[in-house]
Design an enzyme around this catalytic site. Structure first.
Site, short mmCIF file in Angstrom:
data_model
loop_
_atom_site.label_atom_id
_atom_site.label_comp_id
_atom_site.label_asym_id
_atom_site.label_seq_id
_atom_site.Cartn_x
_atom_site.Cartn_y
_atom_site.Cartn_z
N GLU B 265 0.89 -1.16 0.00
CA GLU B 265 0.00 0.00 0.00
C GLU B 265 0.92 1.20 0.00
O GLU B 265 1.70 1.40 0.93
CB GLU B 265 -0.91 -0.07 1.24
CG GLU B 265 -2.00 0.97 1.24
CD GLU B 265 -1.56 2.26 1.89
OE1 GLU B 265 -0.95 3.10 1.18
OE2 GLU B 265 -1.81 2.42 3.09
N CYS B 302 -1.88 7.98 4.90
CA CYS B 302 -1.98 7.54 3.50
C CYS B 302 -3.21 8.16 2.86
O CYS B 302 -3.28 8.31 1.64
CB CYS B 302 -2.11 6.03 3.42
SG CYS B 302 -0.85 5.16 4.31
#
Lengths: 530, 530
Positions: B265, B302
């Site tokens: 990710e 993120c």
């Protein structure tokens, strides 16, 4: 339905701009008419652009319409009638019953994916409803749904001209997922590819879908496939074929600016473990089943039993003798093409060159014309296999390697050193199976499918099938290429947070209009949400 | 619990043979005691061998025992008490409430995976019973079950020292799947890593599991991670971090003799589309939420909102003015480490160097000591973004780029050119949402999570979460790293053909002893088979 040698691109039949070539009848070595055209670079681009344009439309198409389309594909394939059967026979050397069976399997597979698309389990619909009063922070409404990845490239295999080709399992599962498909047909059966593409093209038209939902691109070299896999609009690849071919695609896909997943099924030797009790009780009967499985379709199955592991004892001697007796009666079988024929000959030479490997049985010799294979069983010892691990490489065709072990412990050691496999089989009596659960566990770490007292050829198309397995059997053991969960290769989840009901996909609406089994606040249910 | 600087390998605490280093308090720039050891090559090998030895045992462990272990991990983390909170604060600069919240999230996540493991939906149990009378061929009994892949390497992230680190979501989901975990802890919070490893080590011992089920390996360079990813026994990798880091791992994993899946990710800019009606109705209110989301945790998420797309109109001017007013009151925030601090400064310089990008708002300036970031909002036009696509790269920290559009059509064009994202957000009035479903559709092709009238920070850990998305947000959009379906990254299906009942896993036995929802002959049911 005449074969024209054209390609199906963006809803139209086009003469390929990449030159022509001819199919070959492998039984005779004769070329087949007419000449067939190959896709040029511009045509690949056009097909990819059409697929990209069709993707957002096809992705949103209702499940019912997707199912109608898949069923229409099956109906149109049947409507091709004998013309299809005869072309397949001419291009593959397969006998009519085999081709009829494969056609039935292909159509049943399309229909199974139609009903699977409709049932919608693969959508994995999940809803966690809002908890506005939760402390310290409220929980928003969150809903999850699998959705189509986008255009998929499918590489047809040589050995299943229908079931793993233009309208085969990869195509059917991608369609079910809502992905446009760009087929790179196998040049070993190009006329078959064109006929089946006609069936799909008719279904596309009858169902009123955008032309870009399906394209057929042929090419006898590597250019067409390479151009397809490098196209930015392509989002996934399905492949069935050789290890070298699959690895080349995986490498190309991983080196793109945007890497994409490749599901390559690359075959295996499918070891059969012959436990001592079973060998003692029914060596001759097992040999009968083994020879039938080994030589079916001239051994051209990914699940062909290419290795047998047994004790070096009297019962195994009976197994060998009976295999030799039966194999001696098996005529040379047609191989699909010149490449497979020469690779088979090389594989046999590799066995013959090993001083620790001896031929213990063989079929009838091949003639001079066409592409034929003489079946064979070779034998070695576990020690020799451990010291010469390269002899466990697959030789595609009707040949198998018997590995003689001094003990069941040595059979266990072989189970621990074999590479990843599509299947592993145990021939065993009930009592000895329970006594050797360690062997079952080891094989479970190495294979996608475990069989007891059967043979690995014959892959059932159903909900519970796994036709996959650890590397090098496939590039990604988390997926299967046969069975309804094959859809999972071509979808990705999207979640919706705090979305108004009207903008949600039907599958996630409160009243569950599609009557799906959904995970709602942690429980599986078909109930709606008030 | 004192920090010793040791590593946890094969059930024991060892002094690392790869030298020592010290953690740094980012708020002050001061080194923290004691010195911490790094793993040597031999220790990596030992840990990997232990994981491989534990894998077949852990894979077969009952779901109840797996759940007990996950719950024990949560309990032991809580038992670390204030020592853990204080070390996290010292190593990250995060305030106590943030750390307490993250600890709660981490423990709740472990417990959620405990209950998920037990519920067993992720096993995807499927049974197609035998049809011995079927023509032309009988159907054998075939049963399907997801099973653990094998040892998993988890790379902890810098920004979630608990929730995406030693006992974070990757570890919890791998444990739930039955995979041993080798954690490469982030060198930005090594003392935290050691404390949490103590908690897991205690849980391993209390539950009587093999020591190889969990290892903690630290290293400030790349050697330890590279050695772990290249170890043949390792079967999958979970990673949360930078694009460069994730791509390096994906490359290394794909070049192994046996390639393995990497779920990386790698972050995104998480575009927020400010539709004109919403801007007109509540520009100031949206600015308030936006500034809070942008500066939360010094923007080190993120899912930080790194891009806002809006019309170049009066309402957007209000949004900018209100953002500027609020941002001016936001003090410089602590960044996690020197590397993130310098990368942030470089990112700000890149914006400043673009003549088509102007700063329109900023927070308070940073002081001279420690690692701090001054928050900022920059602005550009859609035309400039299209011509200078590199300015859509993520700058990790509290900065965002406002993209002014001449029309909603231009907003649509931006939605069509942005890269793959973890999230995409719409700020919209009900009526205009329905009118712009095309925008919703486009964003659905680009993101893993779509939000309406919220902000992307705050990732709920639940069944329906998707924390994933198309490349470059992740290396594989088919999976999520947050939420219960994260288990799917670490399992593969195995099918059993014609197996005697006694040798089947409990999940597939006739009477359904685990009371699972199973797909039996095409229907979801908890009923047993007679």
């Amino acid at each position: 339905m005449n074969i024209t040698g054209k390609l199906f691109i963006d809803g139209d039949w086009q003469q390929g701009s990449g030159g022509t070539y001819q199919a070959v009848n492998p039984a005779s070595g004769q070329r087949l008419d007419p000449p067939l055209s190959q896709a040029g670079a511009g045509q690949v681009k056009q097909a990819v652009a059409a697929a990209a344009a069709a993707a957002p439309v096809f992705r949103k198409l209702s499940l019912q319409k997707r199912a109608d389309f898949l069923n229409a594909c099956a109906d149109e394939i049947m409507a091709l009638g004998d013309a299809l059967l005869e072309r397949v026979m001419a291009e593959t050397g397969y006998p009519r019953p085999r081709v009829e069976t494969e056609r039935a399997r292909t159509c049943n597979q399309l229909k199974l994916f139609a009903s699977t698309a409709l049932k919608g389990d693969w959508l994995n619909a999940r809803i966690d409803t809002a908890m506005p009063e939760r402390k310290p922070l409220p929980r928003p409404d969150i809903r999850y749904l699998n959705q189509a990845l986008g255009p998929v490239v499918v590489f047809g295999s040589s050995n299943f001209p229908l079931a793993f080709s233009v309208a085969g399992g990869d195509t059917a599962s991608a369609f079910a997922a809502g992905c446009p498909v760009l087929v790179k047909g196998h040049s070993s059966h190009p006329g078959t590819c064109e006929l089946v593409a006609h069936a799909i093209a008719t279904a596309v038209k009858k169902c009123g879908l955008p032309g870009g939902v399906f394209s057929l691109l042929m090419g006898s070299g590597r250019e067409v496939g390479a151009a397809l896999v490098s196209a930015p609009e392509v989002k996934a690849v399905g492949f069935t074929g050789s290890f070298a071919g699959g690895m080349a695609l995986a490498k190309a896909a991983s080196e793109r600016p945007e890497p994409i997943p490749v599901f390559a099924e690359m075959g295996s030797v499918n070891p059969v473990f012959l436990l001592p009790g079973a060998a003692k009780a029914r060596a001759a009967q097992i040999a009968e089943g083994f020879v039938a499985s080994l030589t079916l379709g001239t051994g051209q199955f990914c699940t062909n039993p290419g290795m047998v592991i047994a004790l070096d004892d009297e019962a195994t001697a009976v197994f060998i003798a009976e295999t030799a007796r039966r194999l001696a009666e098996v005529g040379a079988g047609v191989l699909l093409n010149e490449h497979i024929c020469s690779a088979y000959a090389e594989g046999i030479e590799r066995f013959s060159a090993h001083k620790g490997v001896a031929r213990v049985a063989q079929g009838k010799a091949a003639g001079d014309s066409g592409y034929y294979a003489q079946a064979a069983l070779y034998a070695t010892t576990a020690d020799y296999l451990v010291a010469n691990s390269e002899i466990q490489e697959e030789v595609f065709g009707p040949v198998s390697l018997l590995v003689k072990c001094k003990s069941v412990d040595e059979m266990l050691r072989v189970a621990g050193m074999i590479k990843g496999q599509l299947t592993a089989t145990l021939q065993a009596e009930s009592a000895e199976l329970a006594a050797h659960s360690e062997l079952v566990d080891r094989l479970g770490l190495r294979a996608g499918r475990l069989l007891v007292n059967g043979f690995p050829t014959g892959v059932e198309v159903c909900d519970a099938m796994v036709h996959g397995g650890p590397f090098p059997a496939t590039t990604d053991s988390r997926f299967t290429s046969v069975g309804t969960t094959a859809i999972a290769r071509f979808v990705r989840p999207v979640c919706y947070q705090n979305f108004p009901e009207a903008l949600l996909p039907d599958a996630l609406r409160n009243h569950n209009p599609l009557n799906l089994m959904r995970m709602v606040n942690g429980e599986q249910t078909r109930a709606g949400i008030s």
